[in-house]
Scaffold this motif. Structure first.
Motif, PDB file in Angstrom:
ATOM      1  N   CYS A  57      16.059  17.423  -9.469  1.00 15.67           N
ATOM      2  CA  CYS A  57      15.595  17.406 -10.850  1.00 15.67           C
ATOM      3  C   CYS A  57      14.844  16.097 -11.085  1.00 15.67           C
ATOM      4  O   CYS A  57      15.300  15.034 -10.664  1.00 15.67           O
ATOM      5  N   LEU A 139      10.369  29.775 -17.124  1.00 18.37           N
ATOM      6  CA  LEU A 139       9.855  29.858 -15.743  1.00 18.37           C
ATOM      7  C   LEU A 139      10.817  30.667 -14.897  1.00 18.37           C
ATOM      8  O   LEU A 139      11.591  30.103 -14.119  1.00 18.37           O
ATOM      9  N   PHE A 143       5.288  33.079  -9.097  1.00 20.68           N
ATOM     10  CA  PHE A 143       3.861  33.385  -9.023  1.00 20.68           C
ATOM     11  C   PHE A 143       3.444  33.428  -7.554  1.00 20.68           C
ATOM     12  O   PHE A 143       3.596  32.443  -6.827  1.00 20.68           O
ATOM     13  N   SER A 181       5.331  20.087  -8.594  1.00 19.50           N
ATOM     14  CA  SER A 181       6.642  19.458  -8.369  1.00 19.50           C
ATOM     15  C   SER A 181       7.364  20.068  -7.167  1.00 19.50           C
ATOM     16  O   SER A 181       7.933  19.346  -6.337  1.00 19.50           O
ATOM     17  N   GLN A 185       8.172  18.030  -3.698  1.00 21.49           N
ATOM     18  CA  GLN A 185       9.568  17.783  -3.310  1.00 21.49           C
ATOM     19  C   GLN A 185       9.865  18.337  -1.914  1.00 21.49           C
ATOM     20  O   GLN A 185      10.628  17.755  -1.155  1.00 21.49           O
ATOM     21  N   THR A 203      -5.703  21.132  -5.720  1.00 22.11           N
ATOM     22  CA  THR A 203      -5.938  20.088  -6.732  1.00 22.11           C
ATOM     23  C   THR A 203      -4.904  18.974  -6.521  1.00 22.11           C
ATOM     24  O   THR A 203      -3.721  19.176  -6.788  1.00 22.11           O
ATOM     25  N   ALA A 335       4.436  27.237  -2.564  1.00 19.47           N
ATOM     26  CA  ALA A 335       4.978  26.394  -3.645  1.00 19.47           C
ATOM     27  C   ALA A 335       4.038  26.570  -4.831  1.00 19.47           C
ATOM     28  O   ALA A 335       3.520  25.607  -5.396  1.00 19.47           O
ATOM     29  N   THR A 336       3.801  27.815  -5.185  1.00 18.58           N
ATOM     30  CA  THR A 336       2.739  28.146  -6.148  1.00 18.58           C
ATOM     31  C   THR A 336       3.265  28.379  -7.560  1.00 18.58           C
ATOM     32  O   THR A 336       2.522  28.851  -8.428  1.00 18.58           O
ATOM     33  N   TRP A 450      -0.013  25.334 -15.905  1.00 20.08           N
ATOM     34  CA  TRP A 450       0.742  26.489 -16.408  1.00 20.08           C
ATOM     35  C   TRP A 450       1.108  26.314 -17.879  1.00 20.08           C
ATOM     36  O   TRP A 450       1.456  27.281 -18.552  1.00 20.08           O
TER      37      TRP A 450
END
Ligand code: N01
Length: 484
Positions: A57, A139, A143, A181, A185, A203, A335-336, A450
């Motif tokens: 976190c 969330l 995706f 994120s 990670q 990006t 990781a999308t 998002w």
């Protein structure tokens, strides 16, 4: 004159952090007339689902726990996902939430008829409640990118939110798509095990260097002996979090400090060519701020390569990039991220047949103060659209929302009201206040994220977190159509 009623029944959808909090606070008030519906086998929500290597976190652990259930045993400043999940499982056990929860039960439809919510579940049952609380979070739907050939890949494909705990990374050639994120990670731990890691970055994002201090036995013992220390630590991290939140809202020293820290962090990358590959074009915090003290270290390892050439397709053996190169892989990590605001219940119908999906088509009056929706009676969302997800800990947002719902329940129980439905005019007022308040925020400084969820404005809270507390301190009944 008010009548005294029995405790209203409450249906809670989702046994993640916010649904659990709703349930616990009901129990703390001696109210047991509720049921939680959870689609999975266990509590925990995002912490149950997100088990990718390195998941943690980015809110300090002392802030990311219920204030009335402090934890002196956190191992680190930003504890890992497994530890957070263990915390929530421990809390669920302590409050015996299993007794109130129907696991492996998805709420498939909810209809407001005869002044009550009638819900249908995946097990074919029907239940009725006076009040419905959607605690499924913004969330919760993964995706999957629309990259040609994704289905043709012959190796293993894992989304970060659907990790295979038994997958052995050792000796594997791994590719990771996504540098939000989750991707950031996951990069360090994967790089320590994989033979080769290709990091595909569409990006690049700024990365805030934040040491992940370990709490040794002495620190834990001190906090056990002196609870005030844990409380002070929480307050300190709450304050730090608030400074980040304020940096996003307006230009000033906070924003400059964040930009400086991120720039300084990028200088860790020794190779000038790699450094420029990683240099974002956008301002820090335009997308969600990324916190890591290991990302750049990983990207400089010999077994790691950073690919900025666009992915053109995915083939049986790996990823093809626009420069024509094929990157052979055993594992492709997606990781999308998530499709935002796809809440857990797809089919919600309020008064006069109003459907949530239709109500949400109208950007100007989608929701009322992030907590309720015009046209939906006795319906509350925890961490709803436009709550301060970017500038306040989600635990605090849920806590503020739960206290709001409890006050509404008190009024129903006291017989002051039977149903409350936000007025469209009140939602429109909220919508227009929002629309006029984003100009100075960092989220509209020129990036896609998002937060926008296909809208013209981000679905965040453009004001100080303290204003959220103020707005939701007590329900403004004049903003609702009330029946009694
Ligand atoms: O997802 P993201 P996330 N080709 O949407 C890339 C929370 N969270 O799972 O920027 C190539 O941020 C996309 O690229 P681009 C937190 O709120 C919290 O990382 O669109 N790339 C981006 O790099 C966070 O904000 C923690 O160009 C593609 C990435 O995928 C939210 O979850 C930990 C692509 C998606 O980034 C989501 O984070 C983890 C394509 N076709 C998550 N499609 C905490 O620590 C997408 N991308 C609390």
């Amino acid at each position: 004159m008010t009548r005294s009623h029995s405790t209203p029944s409450v249906g809670i959808i989702g046994a993640g952090m916010s649904g659990m909090l709703m349930a616990i606070k009901l129990l703390q008030q001696g109210k047991r007339n509720f049921t939680i519906f959870e689609r999975a086998k266990k509590v925990g929500g995002v912490w149950r689902e997100n088990r990718y290597p390195g998941v943690a976190c980015d809110v300090a652990s002392f802030s990311y726990c219920y204030e009335f259930e402090p934890n002196t045993e956190w191992s680190r400043r930003f504890s890992g996902g497994a530890e957070i999940q263990a915390y929530f499982e421990g809390i669920a056990k302590k409050y015996q939430l299993d007794d109130y929860t129907q696991f492996e039960t998805t709420v498939t439809a909810a209809r407001f008829t005869d002044e009550r919510w009638q819900i249908e579940t995946s097990s074919g049952e029907q239940h009725n409640f006076d009040v419905l609380v959607d605690a499924t979070g913004p969330l919760n739907e993964k995706f999957y990118p629309d990259i040609p050939g994704l289905e043709n890949f012959q190796g293993t494909t894992l989304h970060t939110a659907d990790w295979d705990d038994d997958y052995d990374l050792n000796g594997k050639r791994v590719g990771i798509i996504g540098s939000g994120s989750s991707g950031v990670q996951a990069t360090w731990p994967i790089a320590q095990q994989a033979t080769q890691l290709d990091v595909f970055i569409r990006t690049p994002q700024w990365v805030m260097p934040t040491p992940n201090t370990e709490y040794g036995p002495l620190a834990k013992q001190l906090k056990r002996k002196v609870p005030l220390l844990g409380w002070l630590t929480r307050k300190f991290y709450d304050w730090v979090g608030e400074q980040f939140g304020r940096a996003a809202l307006a230009d000033g020293w906070r924003r400059k400090l964040v930009a400086w820290a991120c720039e300084h962090n990028l200088k860790q990358v020794k190779d000038a060519e790699l450094r420029e590959k990683l240099r974002p074009q956008e301002q820090a915090m335009c997308k969600r701020m990324i916190v890591s003290d290991s990302y750049y270290k990983a990207l400089q390892q010999d077994n790691v390569s950073v690919e900025r050439s666009a992915i053109t397709q995915i083939e049986a053996d790996g990823v093809r990039t626009a420069d024509g190169e094929l990157h052979p892989l055993d594992l492709l990590v997606l990781a999308t991220g998530f499709r935002p605001n796809v809440w857990g219940v797809k089919d919600i119908t309020g008064v006069d047949g109003a459907k949530l999906e239709d109500i949400w088509q109208d950007e100007g009056s989608r929701n009322y103060q992030s907590i309720a929706v015009p046209g939906l009676s006795n319906f509350f969302m925890l961490i709803g659209p436009n709550s301060p997800i970017t500038n306040l800990s989600l635990i605090d947002i849920a806590d503020i929302g739960v206290d709001y719902v409890l006050q509404c329940l008190d009024k129903i129980e006291a017989g002051e009201i039977k149903t409350m439905t936000p007025k469209k005019s009140a939602a429109e007022k909220f919508g227009s206040d929002l629309a006029g308040s984003f100009d100075d925020t960092i989220w509209v400084s020129g990036c896609s994220s998002w937060y926008f969820d296909g809208s013209t404005l981000p679905q965040t809270w453009p004001w100080a977190p303290s204003y959220y507390r103020e707005k939701l301190k007590t329900p403004t009944l004049t903003d609702f159509h009330i029946t009694s």
